[in-house]
Design an enzyme around this catalytic site. Structure first.
Site, PDB file in Angstrom:
ATOM      1  N   GLU A   1     -56.105  -4.109 -34.521  1.00 32.63           N
ATOM      2  CA  GLU A   1     -55.615  -5.045 -35.317  1.00 32.63           C
ATOM      3  C   GLU A   1     -56.461  -6.296 -36.008  1.00 32.63           C
ATOM      4  O   GLU A   1     -57.066  -7.054 -37.037  1.00 32.63           O
ATOM      5  CB  GLU A   1     -54.346  -5.871 -35.671  1.00 32.63           C
ATOM      6  CG  GLU A   1     -53.075  -4.826 -35.624  1.00 32.63           C
ATOM      7  CD  GLU A   1     -52.755  -3.818 -34.471  1.00 32.63           C
ATOM      8  OE1 GLU A   1     -51.188  -3.220 -34.786  1.00 32.63           O
ATOM      9  OE2 GLU A   1     -53.417  -3.284 -33.539  1.00 32.63           O
TER      10      GLU A   1
ATOM     11  N   GLN B   1     -63.709   0.763 -36.027  1.00 29.86           N
ATOM     12  CA  GLN B   1     -62.327   0.391 -36.111  1.00 29.86           C
ATOM     13  C   GLN B   1     -62.029  -1.149 -37.006  1.00 29.86           C
ATOM     14  O   GLN B   1     -61.332  -1.535 -37.940  1.00 29.86           O
ATOM     15  CB  GLN B   1     -61.666  -0.071 -34.460  1.00 29.86           C
ATOM     16  CG  GLN B   1     -61.199   1.038 -33.983  1.00 29.86           C
ATOM     17  CD  GLN B   1     -59.926   1.628 -34.550  1.00 29.86           C
ATOM     18  OE1 GLN B   1     -58.560   1.219 -35.189  1.00 29.86           O
ATOM     19  NE2 GLN B   1     -60.169   2.855 -35.542  1.00 29.86           N
TER      20      GLN B   1
ATOM     21  N   PHE C   1     -51.189   3.938 -38.974  1.00 33.66           N
ATOM     22  CA  PHE C   1     -51.543   2.397 -39.237  1.00 33.66           C
ATOM     23  C   PHE C   1     -50.316   2.159 -39.291  1.00 33.66           C
ATOM     24  O   PHE C   1     -49.820   0.771 -39.590  1.00 33.66           O
ATOM     25  CB  PHE C   1     -51.701   2.534 -41.163  1.00 33.66           C
ATOM     26  CG  PHE C   1     -53.369   3.354 -41.002  1.00 33.66           C
ATOM     27  CD1 PHE C   1     -54.482   2.627 -40.273  1.00 33.66           C
ATOM     28  CD2 PHE C   1     -53.212   3.981 -42.223  1.00 33.66           C
ATOM     29  CE1 PHE C   1     -55.662   3.618 -41.141  1.00 33.66           C
ATOM     30  CE2 PHE C   1     -54.059   4.840 -43.202  1.00 33.66           C
ATOM     31  CZ  PHE C   1     -55.383   4.338 -42.381  1.00 33.66           C
TER      32      PHE C   1
END
Length: 745
Positions: A712, A645, A247
């Protein structure tokens, strides 16, 4: 061109079986004969000097090999270098064991090396340290008067400073029909991936090392070790095939790498250093940030004035920056703008990129301000965003390469049932639960960096692809195999993608949602070169029908080269290899983005997020009952891994908005909840109905694959959507993350 298509297929992760069965080896799992174990000693004060450090008791234990401190560490090459890794911000990077100065609480001050891990850990408790304390400051709010404009450095291209002011903000804001002024804050957060940070350094002799490291960039760790220890890069091999989450915490080499390599070189032995959970709070974090916004709009909802300011924490030795305020004007065009970003140097370690760095911080303020403005204007929050929609990035005065955000809004609103909500705050109930619906916009830049890839047609006619890139758990191995397979019309089973090794062709660190576009483009370039090479070889075969045939006139499919205008004419890749005296045919190619073309456009993935919350009217407990994220991110290589994701980002959004926070005792300058028992993150019972939609977005400009990253974009928009839903449920506007239930009582 090929007939078979792997891209776009929801293929399960190729390494999934290894991970779920425990067969996958991580950096702390590699054993060799005579392996030694190191345990790091950390400072217990926040600022000062080591007056005396005694290692006598620790060294007296049978099986303790050495105790390294600043007093006996080797003289190293890097102490005169400003930058040792490719992700370093402006300043002077922290150097473990450099001297007796204590710069932050938990700073590594020693390493015990022993024959077992347990012995090293116990011996570390016997090292006696006497400190001279100095006055320190770790409180951002108390030091905002010392805020300064960040220094510019190598990272400025990926982290640009705020855009210059436009128009006359103060006058336009004062004269605007509707005004919103708000302050926002969030505390410190730490990455806490499941896999602990570990480095196993195998001493090969003659100064050569093989290093198994938890990292998001094998080449970056290789560069770091070479720079720090004055070694030739070719003598340093860093391997990291599996990463149990990172991360952002693995973007920069962490101090266990330094300790492991230092001990290995000095002792001429193989050494493993593993950091425990509490030590993962001693390097890098999402910095606490204070934000203020002032948005003004006309009576129709068009934004006329926009000010977004942020002040963030950094260390005394580096100016770590994030892109926090730039997103405002990228999303919403306004003729009068003022964007400001400053830093405060404190006695802490340098912050470190943490999933959606800056974006998840800035979008909280932007999208909550937009929600408040919508209520002030009596305009639906979704409609306000449509009123201010633009296909151009007015902050840079250029169009987007593609932008299907409007479709995200429309498809998301329909699927979620946005039109069915009663817009009045506090009006929707289910027994003693207040129901709230909130929405927000997400944006994340789509970048593309240089990378290389090697492609080989093996003697068996299979395809082998090599890259130094890591796979931090996102499915990189799988999607790269899909991209490579499509270059030759092969099935994924006929492709071997080898990665996570610094000896393989260059790849940058994996982060920033740019890996698919970066390494995928390198694979495309290598595929194009190898196809031409194979066709040329086919043309040299006896009685070949492919002699002089241009590449545009053939198809690669199922292990064959086929003439387009006569599909009966073909040659197998295996036969081409045989004609090449049985030798493999390979190519190694560099992909570099066309910066002259790309600089004419802004490039970003977009999202629209819709959230429903339940708030217990008596207890103030918040539950996210359902959420929908709709994403426009160009071409989706694998909808299964991409969906995963986004879902991961949505789970983290619940954590960020309602749970996650590192508590600082500013009297001690210390993080107090350095464990997963007290560092609160969501559990299964906190997660309910989450859904993801990918809208079709065709981008012919961004790269040959037409891809944008999704790592993201799943996190940036949902935290403010949760805050906006809480306001709709309760009528209370809480602008501090995480939102604790006591704020709602």
């Amino acid at each position: 061109m090929s007939l078979t298509a792997s891209i776009g297929q929801p293929i399960s992760r190729l390494e999934g079986n290894l991970k779920v069965t425990g067969a996958a080896k991580y950096s702390g799992d590699y054993n060799v004969a005579g392996l030694l174990y190191g345990h790091v000693i950390n400072s217990t004060i926040t600022k000062g000097k080591i007056a005396q450090i005694s290692t006598v008791k620790a060294k007296a234990l049978p099986g303790v090999i050495q105790v390294f401190t600043h007093e006996n560490r080797p003289s190293l090459a890097w102490f005169n270098q400003m930058y040792a890794d490719m992700d370093a911000p402006p300043g002077s990077p922290f150097r473990p064991l450099y001297d007796g100065e204590i710069r932050y609480n938990g700073q590594p001050i020693g390493l015990v090396v022993a024959e077992t891990f347990e012995l090293a850990r116990y011996a570390a408790t016997l090292v006696e340290v006497l400190y001279e304390n100095e006055t320190f400051s770790t409180n951002l709010e108390e030091n905002v008067a010392d805020a300064h404009t960040p220094a510019l450095g190598l990272a400025t291209m990926l982290k640009p400073p705020p855009p210059k002011p436009t128009g006359d903000f103060e006058t336009a804001f004062a004269e605007s029909f509707a005004q919103v002024t708000a302050d926002y804050s969030h505390g410190t957060e730490h990455h806490n991936p499941l896999e602990l940070f570990a480095t196993t350094t195998i001493y090969e002799g003659d100064g050569k090392l093989t290093i198994y490291d938890k990292t998001q960039g094998t080449v970056n760790s290789q560069l770091y070790v070479g720079n720090v220890f004055g070694l030739k890069y070719k003598d340093v091999r860093v391997i990291s095939p599996f990463v149990g989450g990172a991360f952002g915490s693995g973007l920069r080499p962490q101090y266990q790498l330094f300790m492991s390599v230092m001990a290995s070189l000095e002792l001429k032995r193989s050494v493993r250093v593993t950091l425990d959970r509490s030590q993962m709070f001693t390097f890098g974090h999402r910095p606490p940030t204070l934000q203020s916004t002032r948005f003004g709009a006309d009576k129709d909802g068009k934004i006329t004035a926009m000010n977004h300011s942020a002040i963030a924490e950094t260390s005394r030795f580096e100016d770590y920056t994030e892109v926090v305020v730039n997103w405002s004007h990228m999303l919403y065009p306004a003729p009068n703008t003022l964007m400001e970003y400053k830093l405060v140097n404190l006695d802490v370690y340098s912050p470190l990129d943490m999933r959606s760095p800056g974006g998840s911080t800035g979008l909280h303020a932007i999208e909550s301000t937009m929600d408040e403005l919508a209520y002030k204007l009596n305009i639906d929050p979704l409609q306000l965003r449509l009123i201010n929609y633009s296909d151009r990035d007015e902050s840079l005065d250029r169009p987007y390469s593609s932008k299907e955000l409007k479709q995200c809004f429309l498809q998301g609103a329909e699927k979620f049932g946005w039109a069915n909500r009663n817009p009045e705050p506090g009006s929707m109930r289910n027994g003693n639960k207040l129901i709230g619906h909130g929405m927000a916009t997400g944006i994340w830049e789509a970048n593309h960096l240089p990378a290389k890839a090697e492609m080989i047609i093996t003697k068996e006619g299979k395809l082998k692809v090599n890259s130094a890139v890591t796979d931090i758990g996102t499915g990189t191995m799988t999607i790269m195999a899909q991209i490579a397979a499509d270059e030759f019309g092969l099935s994924v089973e006929d492709v071997v993608f080898s990665y996570g090794d610094s000896k393989k062709p260059f790849a940058p660190i994996q982060g920033g949602s740019f890996t698919t576009s970066t390494v995928g483009s390198a694979i495309k370039a290598a595929g194009k070169a190898l196809r031409k090479k194979l066709l040329k070889k086919a043309g040299l075969m006896d009685n070949s029908a492919f002699r002089g045939v241009p590449i545009s006139e053939v198809i690669f499919d199922n292990g064959y080269i086929i003439l387009k205008n006569d599909p009966e004419v073909s040659v197998s890749l295996r036969d081409i290899i045989l004609a090449n005296k049985g030798k493999e045919i390979k190519t190694n190619n560099l992909s570099v983005p066309n910066v002259f073309k790309l600089k004419k456009y802004s490039r970003a993935a977009h999202s629209a997020v819709f959230v429903e919350v339940e708030v217990d009217q008596e207890l103030g407990v918040v539950n996210v009952t359902r959420a929908l994220t709709v994403v426009a991110a160009g071409r989706i290589i694998n909808p299964k891994t991409a969906r995963s994701q986004i879902l991961g980002g949505m789970v983290w959004s619940i954590s960020k908005a309602l749970r996650e926070e590192t508590i600082v005792d500013h009297g001690l300058g210390k993080y107090m909840n350095q464990n997963l028992g007290e560092y609160h993150i969501p559990v299964h019972a906190d997660i309910h109905d989450l859904d993801v939609i990918f809208v079709e977005e065709n981008d012919t400009i961004i790269n040959e694959l037409g891809t944008k990253g999704v790592g993201e974009i799943g996190l940036v928009g949902m935290p403010p959507a949760i805050a906006n839903a809480i306001y709709h449920a309760t009528g209370k506007r809480i602008n501090q993350f995480p939102i604790h239930f006591d704020s709602l009582l």
